[in-house]
Design a protein around this motif. Structure first.
Motif, short mmCIF file in Angstrom:
data_model
loop_
_atom_site.label_atom_id
_atom_site.label_comp_id
_atom_site.label_asym_id
_atom_site.label_seq_id
_atom_site.Cartn_x
_atom_site.Cartn_y
_atom_site.Cartn_z
N ILE A 295 40.61 56.97 86.73
CA ILE A 295 41.94 57.38 87.06
C ILE A 295 42.26 58.79 86.75
N THR A 296 41.75 59.58 85.57
CA THR A 296 41.88 60.81 85.44
C THR A 296 41.30 61.60 86.43
N ALA A 297 40.26 61.27 87.17
CA ALA A 297 39.61 62.13 88.15
C ALA A 297 40.70 62.12 89.45
N GLN A 298 41.49 61.20 89.55
CA GLN A 298 42.31 61.21 90.62
C GLN A 298 43.59 62.05 90.37
N ARG A 299 43.77 62.62 89.22
CA ARG A 299 44.99 63.56 88.71
C ARG A 299 44.72 64.70 89.06
N PRO A 300 45.57 65.73 89.58
CA PRO A 300 45.61 67.21 89.80
C PRO A 300 45.88 68.01 88.38
N LEU A 301 44.76 67.79 87.53
CA LEU A 301 44.70 68.59 86.36
C LEU A 301 43.90 70.05 86.49
N GLU A 302 44.57 70.90 85.91
CA GLU A 302 44.19 72.22 85.68
C GLU A 302 43.76 72.46 84.11
N PHE A 303 42.72 73.25 83.90
CA PHE A 303 42.62 74.25 82.57
C PHE A 303 42.71 75.61 82.44
N TYR A 304 43.44 76.04 81.59
CA TYR A 304 43.33 77.68 81.15
C TYR A 304 42.95 77.82 79.89
N ALA A 305 41.88 78.51 79.61
CA ALA A 305 41.00 78.79 78.18
C ALA A 305 42.22 80.01 77.54
N TYR A 306 42.51 79.92 76.28
CA TYR A 306 43.19 80.86 75.70
C TYR A 306 42.47 81.48 74.30
N SER A 307 41.45 80.78 73.89
CA SER A 307 41.00 81.21 72.65
C SER A 307 39.72 80.61 72.18
N LEU A 308 38.94 81.30 71.29
CA LEU A 308 37.71 80.93 70.75
C LEU A 308 37.94 80.39 69.13
N ALA A 309 37.31 79.17 68.84
CA ALA A 309 37.50 78.69 67.69
C ALA A 309 36.06 78.70 66.88
N GLN A 310 35.06 78.50 67.60
CA GLN A 310 33.50 78.59 66.95
C GLN A 310 32.82 79.32 67.86
N LEU A 311 31.70 80.15 67.46
CA LEU A 311 30.82 80.86 68.15
C LEU A 311 29.59 81.19 67.37
N GLU A 312 28.34 80.67 67.62
CA GLU A 312 27.07 80.58 67.29
C GLU A 312 26.07 81.18 68.06
N GLY A 313 25.22 81.74 67.63
CA GLY A 313 24.03 82.38 68.48
C GLY A 313 24.48 83.51 69.54
N GLU A 314 25.65 84.30 69.24
CA GLU A 314 26.28 85.43 69.89
C GLU A 314 27.12 86.19 69.18
N ASN A 315 27.23 87.46 69.12
CA ASN A 315 28.05 88.16 68.37
C ASN A 315 29.56 88.00 68.65
#
Length: 804
Positions: free
Chosen positions: A219-239
């Protein structure tokens, strides 16, 4: 008589805490908000003030110490490694300046601070975890510490990459962002829900939240959803980058979408400029925002500033004026539109919504009133966005009269009948006796002409049967015809239309062009100069684009986009007037009911007489005379057979694929009608069914009529049309144009296949800049986007066959 005892601070705090917790439960857990956000914010701020005065009364379960409530039972719980906290709010410029001053004082910085500003999306916050570049978990915010595992659902959102871009993704990354539903997608979803007789959603935010909380991800797949990223909470293996703006750029490189409106601002004045700019463009965005978020850009400064119990000190949300408020429904009136449809209008206790005093709001129709359970005297939620007509979107049960209560007023106060409307005195609102009368009912007779009001089977609206004798329909049709986006007859105001009709000078739109200056110069507030100006404006409006003319006619269910599609597809008015129903179904975005409405309009003799009258008075709808090549290509025998089946041709048991096969094989109706079963590309029984259907209800004649017009259109269509010369390009208009209006420029660009946007980005192909061009021109220069002045633009249009 003793006065009521004033609650103690402890009692006030408990009452506020209980109310806010209850609203949070309704909002976060049940997806059923009880009140608008501004009402919650007001009580929250009251609680903050009381707790600041009495910190000894702060308890761990206070809403000021947490974000939301527990997750739904239907999903597995997810413990956030880094809590998903909320933000503090600024509601005016002064509070924002105070925030900036606190930041500079804590950092001991005398100069300006670099902030990242971005729209505050009104959706659902989510956390996405990637391990070695693969999406492994999606979760809601929940109460900030514990959320809901919605991994299966977020995997269906196309704007969320299942794998990060790049050869060396980080070992672990947790990104935070917002899931929203666009306005276009929301309208389409509600249309589908209504057609399926399922629940429609009140707003895009509720629709997005409900979609993400579906236990069935299909059902979710049929819904017109969009995503916008706004921050990082965790990051490993990268500065870690050293700035928030660098984080956003890194997210883009990994394939995550970041809102294109995000901007780096130097100091608080730049933040306020960003706020005013995005507020002015709010209604042009295809998603809801309720404010702007500002974050200190440098991460080392973020760490130095730290957090308070509920929010970071380095970020704040600058809220927009409230779009929702609570007020009381005093009564319901009914307006008659130009098509005869009756619309209920809520008469309200005046209330400020979005900076405007609102005393009237639409209730849409009686079905919506009943769905919301609204009655006279109820406290209702009013929604207003920009120039959108205010509407009633909900009821606040806790503040509405309870019918079982003992009557508290004088029952001698009688219900008054005023014209077709029922007026229920306030003192009767709480009476059980008048519970049914408080429920709005449609009038039996038109409030304008007293004709009978009916509701056809399958229709939502009640309609006046008065037709041409109904003053409301007559006047509204003329007002619509003269309006800016239709014929744009300058000086023909609403009051002047009423005056012309009242004086018997105009009874339909064709009469406008029969007016003479001496006929109207003596009218109230007119005079010779005004009369001459109106006659000149009418003369100027005689030459108009075909799409504007079609829109001006007021055909039921035909808006500007559909009118443009008709003009583009057929190329001239006369072809549209004689087109059969089958051809209207081939117009892009025209469904069955809209096609029937168009066809019925041009088959009504009265409408034809009015159009003939307009043409006789010199009105000249301009068109290129060429039908769309893409439209003509659709008009095959296979298409006509499929369209005829939709219209009721007896082709049960013959699928669309078989009809396509028959159309491709025989090409013409005559060849299909004479086809032999031995030569058929389908089973003989299917061909027999088609032959039988061709002999019923004049279907062969109707198909041959459509085929003949399609052949005529094919001869007119240019082999190579310039209409898609700008296909895939995005253009932006800014400043004042002197040789054509902005609307005309937009229409010309769209006719060439371009998309016309409201803001400049890296994807913008060209900016047309008139006089006094503003920030869009500056943005274009910064991004090195091509800029045309007006003269160059006019020459450009001429090069594509468009002359002014």
């Amino acid at each position: 008589m003793t006065s009521p005892k004033t609650p103690s601070p402890a009692e006030q705090i408990k009452q506020l805490r209980d109310q806010l917790n209850d609203w949070s439960y309704r909002y976060y857990v049940l997806d059923d908000p009880a009140v608008p956000d501004p009402e919650y914010d007001r009580l929250f701020r009251q609680l903050q003030v009381l707790e600041s005065e009495r910190p000894d009364l702060i308890s761990p379960d206070s809403p000021t110490q947490r974000v939301g409530d527990v997750p739904l039972d239907g999903f597995n719980e997810v413990r956030h490694a880094v809590p998903m906290l909320s933000l503090g709010n600024a509601f005016n410029d002064e509070e924002l300046r105070d925030f900036d001053q606190r930041v500079r004082e804590r950092l001991d910085v005398s100069g300006s601070i670099d902030y990242v500003a971005e729209p505050k999306l009104d959706g659902l916050a989510v956390s996405l975890v990637y391990e070695n570049g693969e999406l492994v978990r999606g979760a809601t915010r929940g109460d900030g510490e514990t959320g809901e595992d919605i991994t299966a659902n977020v995997r269906t959102i196309k704007s969320i990459p299942l794998r990060l871009r790049g050869d060396k993704p980080p070992a672990l990354m947790e990104v935070r962002g917002e899931v929203v539903m666009t306005h276009h997608g929301f309208a389409e979803l509600n249309r589908r829900q209504a057609e399926a007789e399922q629940k429609t959603f009140a707003n895009p935010r509720n629709a997005a939240a409900g979609s993400l909380r579906q236990l069935d991800s299909r059902i979710t797949a049929q819904r017109p959803l969009e995503f916008y990223a706004y921050s990082l909470a965790q990051l490993e293996g990268e500065n870690w980058p050293d700035r928030h703006s660098a984080i956003l750029e890194r997210l883009r490189q990994w394939g995550l979408r970041v809102n294109p409106e995000v901007k780096l601002c130097d100091g608080v004045d730049a933040l306020l400029a960003f706020y005013q700019d995005i507020l002015a463009r709010r209604d042009q965005l295809d998603y809801d925002i309720d404010g702007v978020v500002y974050k200190v850009d440098r991460l080392d400064w973020q760490r130095d500033l730290g957090f308070v119990s509920r929010a970071p000190r380095w970020a704040i949300a600058h809220k927009f004026p409230a779009q929702e408020e609570i007020t009381v429904l005093n009564e319901v009136d009914w307006q008659v539109g130009r098509t005869g449809a009756l619309t209920p209008v809520a008469k309200l206790e005046p209330v400020q919504v979005g900076g405007v005093t609102v005393s009237n709001a639409t209730l849409h129709n009686l079905d919506e009133i009943r769905r919301l359970g609204i009655r006279i005297g109820d406290s209702v939620i009013i929604y207003r966005a920009g120039d959108v007509i205010p509407k009633v979107v909900g009821k606040v049960q806790e503040r509405s009269p309870a019918d079982p209560q003992v009557f508290k007023g004088g029952e001698s106060a009688a219900i008054r009948q005023v014209g077709p409307f029922v007026r229920i005195p306030r003192e009767c609102w709480l009476s059980p006796r008048y519970a049914d009368q408080r429920a709005p009912q449609a009038p039996r007779h038109c409030p304008v002409c007293d004709s009978q009001v009916i509701r056809k089977r399958g229709e939502v609206a009640y309609r006046c049967t008065g037709g041409l004798i109904c003053g409301a329909q007559q006047r509204e049709a003329i007002k619509h015809f003269a309006s800016r986006r239709a014929m744009d007859i300058e000086g023909l105001s609403i009051k002047r239309v009423d005056l012309l009709v009242d004086q018997g000078l105009v009874s339909n739109v064709a009469d406008l062009y029969r007016l003479k200056a001496e006929d109207i110069a003596d009218l109230e507030r007119m005079g010779e100069k005004s009369a001459a100006n109106l006659i000149e404006a009418l003369a100027h409006s005689r030459t108009v684009s075909l799409e504007r003319f079609l829109f001006a006619l007021g055909i039921l269910q035909i808006g500007e986009e559909t009118a443009k599609a008709l003009a583009d597809c057929f190329g001239d008015l006369e072809t549209i007037r004689r087109a059969p129903l089958l051809l209207f179904l081939a117009v892009p975005d025209v469904g069955l009911e809209v096609a029937k409405a168009i066809h019925a309009f041009f088959r009504e003799q009265h409408n034809e007489d009015v159009i003939d009258g307009l043409l006789a008075e010199g009105v000249q709808p301009r068109a290129n005379g060429h039908p769309s090549a893409a439209f003509v290509r659709e008009l095959t025998l296979g298409y006509f057979l499929k369209a005829a089946k939709r219209l009721g041709m007896a082709l049960d048991g013959v699928g669309e694929k078989s009809l396509e096969t028959l159309g491709g094989h025989y090409k013409t109706v005559a060849a299909l009608a004479e086809a032999d079963a031995d030569d058929a590309p389908v089973r003989p029984a299917m061909l027999e069914q088609v032959h039988k259907a061709l002999g019923q209800d004049d279907w062969r004649q109707r198909l041959e009529q459509a085929e003949a017009l399609a052949s005529e259109l094919s001869e007119k269509a240019p082999r190579e049309t310039a209409e898609q010369a700008l296909e895939g390009q995005t253009w932006v208009l800014t400043g004042t144009l002197s040789r054509l209006t902005r609307d005309q420029a937009k229409a010309h660009l769209q006719s060439l296949g371009a998309k016309v946007a409201g803001s400049v980005s890296k994807k913008t192909h060209c900016v047309v800049a008139g006089e006094a061009a503003g920030s869009k021109l500056s943005d274009a220069e910064k991004l090195e986007v091509e800029v045309m002045d007006e003269d160059t633009f006019v020459d450009f249009l001429a090069g594509h066959g468009i002359t002014l």
